[in-house]
Design an enzyme around this catalytic site. Structure first.
Site, PDB file in Angstrom:
ATOM      1  N   ALA A  45      -0.472  11.754   8.718  1.00 59.51           N
ATOM      2  CA  ALA A  45       0.617  11.378   7.797  1.00 59.51           C
ATOM      3  C   ALA A  45       1.467  12.573   7.359  1.00 59.51           C
ATOM      4  O   ALA A  45       2.698  12.498   7.354  1.00 59.51           O
ATOM      5  CB  ALA A  45       0.035  10.660   6.589  1.00 59.51           C
TER       6      ALA A  45
ATOM      7  N   PHE B  27      -9.829  -2.358   0.076  1.00 60.69           N
ATOM      8  CA  PHE B  27      -9.000  -3.183  -0.812  1.00 60.69           C
ATOM      9  C   PHE B  27      -8.306  -4.328  -0.077  1.00 60.69           C
ATOM     10  O   PHE B  27      -7.539  -5.067  -0.667  1.00 60.69           O
ATOM     11  CB  PHE B  27      -7.949  -2.289  -1.490  1.00 60.69           C
ATOM     12  CG  PHE B  27      -8.549  -1.049  -2.086  1.00 60.69           C
ATOM     13  CD1 PHE B  27      -9.548  -1.138  -3.043  1.00 60.69           C
ATOM     14  CD2 PHE B  27      -8.152   0.216  -1.673  1.00 60.69           C
ATOM     15  CE1 PHE B  27     -10.130   0.001  -3.588  1.00 60.69           C
ATOM     16  CE2 PHE B  27      -8.720   1.365  -2.201  1.00 60.69           C
ATOM     17  CZ  PHE B  27      -9.721   1.261  -3.160  1.00 60.69           C
TER      18      PHE B  27
ATOM     19  N   GLY C  63       0.729   5.097   3.786  1.00 61.22           N
ATOM     20  CA  GLY C  63       1.585   4.016   3.294  1.00 61.22           C
ATOM     21  C   GLY C  63       2.937   4.556   2.843  1.00 61.22           C
ATOM     22  O   GLY C  63       3.994   3.989   3.163  1.00 61.22           O
TER      23      GLY C  63
ATOM     24  N   ASN D 266      -1.249   8.000   1.351  1.00 58.44           N
ATOM     25  CA  ASN D 266      -0.730   9.086   2.162  1.00 58.44           C
ATOM     26  C   ASN D 266       0.069   8.544   3.358  1.00 58.44           C
ATOM     27  O   ASN D 266       1.220   8.931   3.599  1.00 58.44           O
ATOM     28  CB  ASN D 266      -1.963   9.888   2.626  1.00 58.44           C
ATOM     29  CG  ASN D 266      -1.644  11.211   3.253  1.00 58.44           C
ATOM     30  OD1 ASN D 266      -2.055  11.471   4.369  1.00 58.44           O
ATOM     31  ND2 ASN D 266      -0.935  12.065   2.550  1.00 58.44           N
TER      32      ASN D 266
ATOM     33  N   GLY E 188       0.838  -1.204   0.000  1.00 58.92           N
ATOM     34  CA  GLY E 188       0.000   0.000   0.000  1.00 58.92           C
ATOM     35  C   GLY E 188       0.864   1.241   0.000  1.00 58.92           C
ATOM     36  O   GLY E 188       1.924   1.270   0.657  1.00 58.92           O
TER      37      GLY E 188
ATOM     38  N   ARG F 230      -8.196  13.621   8.263  1.00 55.26           N
ATOM     39  CA  ARG F 230      -9.025  13.754   7.056  1.00 55.26           C
ATOM     40  C   ARG F 230     -10.495  13.528   7.360  1.00 55.26           C
ATOM     41  O   ARG F 230     -11.366  14.165   6.782  1.00 55.26           O
ATOM     42  CB  ARG F 230      -8.546  12.743   6.002  1.00 55.26           C
ATOM     43  CG  ARG F 230      -7.127  12.974   5.558  1.00 55.26           C
ATOM     44  CD  ARG F 230      -6.639  11.873   4.645  1.00 55.26           C
ATOM     45  NE  ARG F 230      -6.641  10.571   5.288  1.00 55.26           N
ATOM     46  CZ  ARG F 230      -6.153   9.461   4.744  1.00 55.26           C
ATOM     47  NH1 ARG F 230      -5.620   9.501   3.539  1.00 55.26           N
ATOM     48  NH2 ARG F 230      -6.197   8.314   5.390  1.00 55.26           N
TER      49      ARG F 230
ATOM     50  N   LYS G 180      -8.685   7.733   0.748  1.00 51.02           N
ATOM     51  CA  LYS G 180      -9.915   7.083   1.228  1.00 51.02           C
ATOM     52  C   LYS G 180     -10.111   7.336   2.718  1.00 51.02           C
ATOM     53  O   LYS G 180      -9.179   7.139   3.506  1.00 51.02           O
ATOM     54  CB  LYS G 180      -9.842   5.565   1.006  1.00 51.02           C
ATOM     55  CG  LYS G 180      -9.581   5.156  -0.422  1.00 51.02           C
ATOM     56  CD  LYS G 180     -10.834   5.266  -1.263  1.00 51.02           C
ATOM     57  CE  LYS G 180     -10.554   4.877  -2.701  1.00 51.02           C
ATOM     58  NZ  LYS G 180     -11.442   5.521  -3.652  1.00 51.02           N
TER      59      LYS G 180
ATOM     60  N   LYS H 299     -11.506   5.644  16.846  1.00 49.90           N
ATOM     61  CA  LYS H 299     -11.308   7.106  16.953  1.00 49.90           C
ATOM     62  C   LYS H 299     -11.770   7.836  15.684  1.00 49.90           C
ATOM     63  O   LYS H 299     -12.097   9.017  15.724  1.00 49.90           O
ATOM     64  CB  LYS H 299      -9.852   7.435  17.289  1.00 49.90           C
ATOM     65  CG  LYS H 299      -8.865   7.033  16.198  1.00 49.90           C
ATOM     66  CD  LYS H 299      -8.390   8.207  15.382  1.00 49.90           C
ATOM     67  CE  LYS H 299      -7.870   7.864  14.016  1.00 49.90           C
ATOM     68  NZ  LYS H 299      -6.839   6.925  13.804  1.00 49.90           N
TER      69      LYS H 299
HETATM   70  N1  LIG Z   1      -3.269   9.386   6.136  1.00 46.20           N
HETATM   71  C1  LIG Z   1      -3.104   9.368   7.439  1.00 46.20           C
HETATM   72  O1  LIG Z   1      -2.873  10.418   8.097  1.00 46.20           O
HETATM   73  C2  LIG Z   1      -3.154   8.079   8.167  1.00 46.20           C
HETATM   74  C3  LIG Z   1      -3.753   6.959   7.615  1.00 46.20           C
HETATM   75  N2  LIG Z   1      -3.780   5.800   8.296  1.00 46.20           N
HETATM   76  C4  LIG Z   1      -4.423   4.609   7.765  1.00 46.20           C
HETATM   77  O2  LIG Z   1      -3.607   4.028   6.751  1.00 46.20           O
HETATM   78  C5  LIG Z   1      -4.413   3.189   5.914  1.00 46.20           C
HETATM   79  C6  LIG Z   1      -4.024   3.440   4.478  1.00 46.20           C
HETATM   80  O3  LIG Z   1      -4.373   4.748   4.141  1.00 46.20           O
HETATM   81  P1  LIG Z   1      -3.469   5.735   3.302  1.00 46.20           P
HETATM   82  O4  LIG Z   1      -2.102   5.186   3.104  1.00 46.20           O
HETATM   83  O5  LIG Z   1      -3.562   7.061   3.958  1.00 46.20           O
HETATM   84  O6  LIG Z   1      -4.188   5.669   1.866  1.00 46.20           O
HETATM   85  P2  LIG Z   1      -4.899   6.864   1.054  1.00 46.20           P
HETATM   86  O7  LIG Z   1      -6.287   7.015   1.532  1.00 46.20           O
HETATM   87  O8  LIG Z   1      -4.026   8.065   1.074  1.00 46.20           O
HETATM   88  O9  LIG Z   1      -4.852   6.370  -0.445  1.00 46.20           O
HETATM   89  C7  LIG Z   1      -5.674   5.418  -1.023  1.00 46.20           C
HETATM   90  C8  LIG Z   1      -4.834   4.204  -1.361  1.00 46.20           C
HETATM   91  O10 LIG Z   1      -5.675   3.225  -1.988  1.00 46.20           O
HETATM   92  C9  LIG Z   1      -4.977   2.672  -3.090  1.00 46.20           C
HETATM   93  N3  LIG Z   1      -5.932   2.125  -4.043  1.00 46.20           N
HETATM   94  C10 LIG Z   1      -6.810   2.794  -4.846  1.00 46.20           C
HETATM   95  N4  LIG Z   1      -7.503   1.913  -5.579  1.00 46.20           N
HETATM   96  C11 LIG Z   1      -7.076   0.678  -5.223  1.00 46.20           C
HETATM   97  C12 LIG Z   1      -7.428  -0.646  -5.611  1.00 46.20           C
HETATM   98  N5  LIG Z   1      -8.391  -0.874  -6.510  1.00 46.20           N
HETATM   99  N6  LIG Z   1      -6.777  -1.676  -5.025  1.00 46.20           N
HETATM  100  C13 LIG Z   1      -5.827  -1.461  -4.102  1.00 46.20           C
HETATM  101  N7  LIG Z   1      -5.441  -0.244  -3.693  1.00 46.20           N
HETATM  102  C14 LIG Z   1      -6.067   0.806  -4.247  1.00 46.20           C
HETATM  103  C15 LIG Z   1      -4.169   3.827  -3.635  1.00 46.20           C
HETATM  104  O11 LIG Z   1      -3.111   3.366  -4.421  1.00 46.20           O
HETATM  105  C16 LIG Z   1      -3.691   4.460  -2.336  1.00 46.20           C
HETATM  106  O12 LIG Z   1      -2.528   3.807  -1.894  1.00 46.20           O
HETATM  107  C17 LIG Z   1      -5.867   3.534   6.252  1.00 46.20           C
HETATM  108  O13 LIG Z   1      -6.402   2.511   7.042  1.00 46.20           O
HETATM  109  C18 LIG Z   1      -5.748   4.836   7.041  1.00 46.20           C
HETATM  110  O14 LIG Z   1      -6.779   4.998   7.976  1.00 46.20           O
HETATM  111  C19 LIG Z   1      -3.166   5.700   9.504  1.00 46.20           C
HETATM  112  C20 LIG Z   1      -2.532   6.758  10.083  1.00 46.20           C
HETATM  113  C21 LIG Z   1      -2.500   8.033   9.470  1.00 46.20           C
HETATM  114  O1  LIG Z   2      -5.265   8.149  11.742  1.00 48.49           O
HETATM  115  C1  LIG Z   2      -5.009   9.326  11.726  1.00 48.49           C
HETATM  116  C2  LIG Z   2      -4.142   9.979  12.743  1.00 48.49           C
HETATM  117  O2  LIG Z   2      -3.616   9.051  13.608  1.00 48.49           O
HETATM  118  C3  LIG Z   2      -5.547  10.239  10.704  1.00 48.49           C
HETATM  119  O3  LIG Z   2      -6.687   9.705  10.171  1.00 48.49           O
HETATM  120  P1  LIG Z   2      -7.431  10.431   8.966  1.00 48.49           P
HETATM  121  O4  LIG Z   2      -6.539  11.523   8.465  1.00 48.49           O
HETATM  122  O5  LIG Z   2      -7.645   9.347   7.956  1.00 48.49           O
HETATM  123  O6  LIG Z   2      -8.715  10.977   9.535  1.00 48.49           O
END
Ligand SMILES: NC(=O)C1=CN([C@@H]2O[C@H](COP(=O)(O)OP(=O)(O)OC[C@H]3O[C@@H](n4cnc5c(N)ncnc54)[C@H](O)[C@@H]3O)[C@@H](O)[C@H]2O)C=CC1
Ligand SMILES: O=C(CO)COP(=O)(O)O
Length: 406
Positions: free
Chosen positions: A166, A113, A16, A14, A11, A325, A352, A259
């Site tokens: 992130a 996914f 990942g 943002n 993955g 987000r 997402k 959360k």
């Molecule tokens: N962004 C943040 O601040 C934080 C996010 N997280 C968690 O990390 C996890 C991953 O989120 P992010 O890396 O932020 O992703 P994201 O929401 O920024 O991006 C979407 C991801 O989905 C992928 N994608 C789109 N279509 C797809 C498909 N058909 N099959 C497989 N992958 C596909 C994209 O390539 C991209 O990597 C989530 O559970 C989120 O809650 C955890 C801590 C902080």
């Molecule tokens: O998980 C997060 C901070 O720890 C942030 O989550 P979102 O930005 O997806 O709301």
């Protein structure tokens, strides 16, 4: 020890990409333990090249494949623009190829996914690999990612969450995180005294009342450094990313998932312009519901007080209800009089939200369990998302939320 761990990331959004950056910085720093290159599975797509002179010199101005853009510019121009990634973080569009031979798999996928990706990994990974997952709850039974990964791939999986927005982590602003890991210790003994190389029986989640079951685990060959808290601290910890490893895998996962529901509620309040006092009231009730949820289905996590002691708890609630987000999207939805799902499509550029799907999964679970009345805030957020109520019902919710005592 004669072999180095091969670390891969599944993955590349943002978060990942942010965690990929951290891992690649550390594998380079600890190249005696880890292979230096970190392969990152990137869901391949065509992306526009940002309007930036250096990037356009490298990539041109026509849409390009995301993996090509990442391996050429060492930036994720779509999901984490403006952040330089280490050049030993290598984007790979082929999932099976990415996981082949990896001993440590780090999952960072939006829940939409997850299942499909696990199906595609199955059979291509080492049976003795270990995994760390981001967090979410999936399905009507409240199955944590870590459980899903153990079940589908048959490998041990811990969890990681914390107050980790992130963009702030990627900018190397100081923060903390929590890793839940309870894998077999180096000196484990087979209960029947049989060979250490035999399958090890472990509880999938020792805390889970909803899915108590065991997993037959392949031991990591003794030629590799043991995967324990010290190794995980080396792999994930940075001077700007302070890691605490705890045994409570479920507590870390649960806090990280629930959360997001509270963050949506806080965003709705902000969108209404009701100010910090109202937001604080909603957060208070949200925290009580998170703890109540834990008491009912993951009592050991509550006993271990992960929620109050670690970053994956109250600290994460604080960060996510101010800057996440989910918070911002909920706020914009109310301000613009549209649904959160519409805002996600319109404003997040392919990123997402997890709060919406978690709220729906938790609602279905609570309904099945006949426990909806104990979770008025969670139900309220669901009702808003499904347009079954409006923010005008909030005062009523606050009264109801204050009256739930057990
Ligand atoms: N962004 C943040 O601040 C934080 C996010 N997280 C968690 O990390 C996890 C991953 O989120 P992010 O890396 O932020 O992703 P994201 O929401 O920024 O991006 C979407 C991801 O989905 C992928 N994608 C789109 N279509 C797809 C498909 N058909 N099959 C497989 N992958 C596909 C994209 O390539 C991209 O990597 C989530 O559970 C989120 O809650 C955890 C801590 C902080
Ligand atoms: O998980 C997060 C901070 O720890 C942030 O989550 P979102 O930005 O997806 O709301």
């Amino acid at each position: 020890m004669t072999q180095k761990h091969k670390v891969v990331v599944i993955g590349s959004g943002n978060w990942g990409s942010t965690i990929g950056k951290i891992l690649a910085e550390n594998t380079r720093e600890h190249s005696d333990i880890f292979e230096e290159d970190v392969s990152m599975w990137v869901f391949e797509e065509d992306v526009d090249v940002p309007d930036d002179r250096t990037l356009r010199e490298q990539l041109g101005d026509k849409p390009v494949k995301l993996t090509h853009a990442m391996n050429t510019t060492h930036q994720n121009v779509k999901y984490l623009p403006g952040i330089k990634l280490p050049d030993n973080l290598v984007a790979n569009p082929n999932l099976q190829d990415t996981v082949r031979g990896a001993t440590i798999l780090v999952f960072n996928l939006p829940h939409q996914f997850m299942s499909k990706t696990l199906e595609q990994i199955k059979g291509n990974h080492l049976p003795y690999a270990r995994a760390i997952s981001g967090v979410d709850i999936s399905g009507g039974t409240v199955k944590l990612y870590s459980e899903l990964i153990m079940e589908k791939l048959g490998i041990y999986c811990g969890s990681l969450s914390g107050a980790n927005i992130a963009s702030e982590v990627a900018a190397e602003n100081l923060c903390e995180t929590t890793i839940g890991y309870d894998g077999p210790p180096m000196d484990y003994k087979q209960p029947d005294g049989s060979s250490r190389d035999n399958l090890i029986k472990v509880d999938k989640q020792r805390q889970s009342k909803s899915n108590p079951s065991q997993l037959a685990l392949h031991p990591v060959p003794q030629t590799y450094p043991h995967v324990d808290s010290a190794l995980l601290e080396k792999l994930f910890g940075r001077p700007y990313f302070i890691v605490q490893v705890v045994r409570d895998v479920s507590g870390v996962a649960l806090g990280g998932a629930l959360k997001n529901i509270v963050a949506l509620a806080a965003g709705f309040v902000a969108g209404k312009g009701w100010g910090e006092n109202t937001k604080a009231a909603v957060i208070r009730i949200g925290i009580l519901e998170m703890v109540r949820f834990g008491c009912l289905w993951f009592p050991q996590s509550v006993d271990e007080r992960t929620f109050t002691k670690e970053s994956a708890g109250i600290a994460d609630v604080i960060a996510s209800t101010s800057a996440g987000r989910n918070f911002h999207s909920a706020c914009h939805a109310v301000e613009q009089g549209v649904t959160v799902d519409e805002i996600e499509k319109k404003e997040l550029g392919g990123q997402k939200l997890q709060g919406t799907s978690t709220t729906r999964a938790v609602f279905e679970f609570l309904k099945k369990q006949g426990q909806l009345e104990k979770f008025p805030l969670f139900v309220f957020v669901y009702d808003i998302l499904e347009e079954r109520t409006t923010m005008d019902a909030l005062p009523d919710l606050l009264i109801k939320g204050s009256k739930v005592t057990a």
